[in-house]
Design a protein around this motif. Structure first.
Motif, PDB file in Angstrom:
ATOM      1  N   ASP A  93       1.559   7.456   3.824  1.00  0.00           N
ATOM      2  CA  ASP A  93       1.725   6.410   2.812  1.00  0.00           C
ATOM      3  C   ASP A  93       2.570   6.932   1.662  1.00  0.00           C
ATOM      4  O   ASP A  93       2.647   8.163   1.436  1.00  0.00           O
ATOM      5  CB  ASP A  93       0.351   5.940   2.297  1.00  0.00           C
ATOM      6  CG  ASP A  93       0.437   4.622   1.538  1.00  0.00           C
ATOM      7  OD1 ASP A  93       1.369   3.830   1.806  1.00  0.00           O
ATOM      8  OD2 ASP A  93      -0.420   4.383   0.663  1.00  0.00           O
ATOM      9  N   HIS A 152       3.613   5.697  -2.535  1.00  0.00           N
ATOM     10  CA  HIS A 152       3.598   4.755  -3.660  1.00  0.00           C
ATOM     11  C   HIS A 152       4.550   5.249  -4.742  1.00  0.00           C
ATOM     12  O   HIS A 152       4.744   6.450  -4.910  1.00  0.00           O
ATOM     13  CB  HIS A 152       2.187   4.594  -4.233  1.00  0.00           C
ATOM     14  CG  HIS A 152       1.319   3.693  -3.410  1.00  0.00           C
ATOM     15  ND1 HIS A 152       1.137   2.359  -3.692  1.00  0.00           N
ATOM     16  CD2 HIS A 152       0.609   3.942  -2.280  1.00  0.00           C
ATOM     17  CE1 HIS A 152       0.334   1.830  -2.776  1.00  0.00           C
ATOM     18  NE2 HIS A 152       0.000   2.772  -1.904  1.00  0.00           N
ATOM     19  N   HIS A 182      -5.236   6.055   1.159  1.00  0.00           N
ATOM     20  CA  HIS A 182      -4.541   5.129   2.062  1.00  0.00           C
ATOM     21  C   HIS A 182      -4.065   5.862   3.321  1.00  0.00           C
ATOM     22  O   HIS A 182      -4.220   5.347   4.437  1.00  0.00           O
ATOM     23  CB  HIS A 182      -3.355   4.464   1.354  1.00  0.00           C
ATOM     24  CG  HIS A 182      -3.768   3.521   0.262  1.00  0.00           C
ATOM     25  ND1 HIS A 182      -2.892   2.704  -0.408  1.00  0.00           N
ATOM     26  CD2 HIS A 182      -4.994   3.271  -0.266  1.00  0.00           C
ATOM     27  CE1 HIS A 182      -3.561   1.990  -1.314  1.00  0.00           C
ATOM     28  NE2 HIS A 182      -4.827   2.326  -1.255  1.00  0.00           N
TER      29      HIS A 182
HETATM   30 MG    MG Z   1      -0.737   2.360   0.124  1.00  0.00          MG
END
Ligand code: MG
Length: 156
Positions: A8, A10, A42
């Motif tokens: 993941d 961000h 995540h």
């Molecule tokens: Mg995420």
């Protein structure tokens, strides 16, 4: 045994808290996202769902669903654990690598590990978290964002 991988990313932005592994880390920017944007959790959830053959968190927790706005990702981990338990799967171990140029995460890793171990119902020695910079290269190196990889084993 079943193996799973999660990844993941961000974006780092001003005016947000930086939450990693359920731990708030003092920094001038935080991760942007619909939930608390805990990129570590995540990636871990996607590895667990991957190993269980249950797609991914984008399917389970759609980012246009107001129920998940600003939600603590720790609560989402609990929901993922319910899905695993319904399939009689338990976590064997997880190994996580955070890619972040800044801040220095070393001092926060023991606390993240304890949080994650508790959420996954594991002894701490079955949870490993490490952080690396990327030598200033790419979007993590420039501080535009933080990325995370996770692998896990599930046992039937
Ligand atoms: Mg995420």
């Amino acid at each position: 045994m079943r193996i799973g991988h999660g990844y993941d990313v961000h974006r780092l932005t001003e005016g947000r808290k930086l939450i990693l592994g359920g731990v708030e880390i003092p920094f001038e920017r935080g991760l942007d996202g619909h939930s608390d944007a805990d990129v570590l959790l995540h990636a871990v959830m996607d590895s667990l769902l991957g190993a269980a053959g249950l797609r991914d968190i984008g399917v389970l927790f759609p980012d246009n669903d107001p129920r998940y706005e600003g939600i603590s990702s720790m609560l989402l981990v609990r929901e993922v654990m319910n899905h695993l338990e319904a399939q009689k799967l338990r976590v064997g171990n997880v190994d996580v690598t955070i890619l972040a140029q800044r801040p220095k995460l070393k001092d926060y890793i023991p606390q993240m590990r304890d949080h994650l171990a508790q959420a996954l119902k594991l002894p701490a020695e079955r949870v490993n978290i490490k952080a690396t910079t990327e030598e200033g290269l790419g979007f993590t190196g420039s501080g535009e964002g933080i990325a995370c990889h996770a692998v896990c084993l599930l046992e039937e």
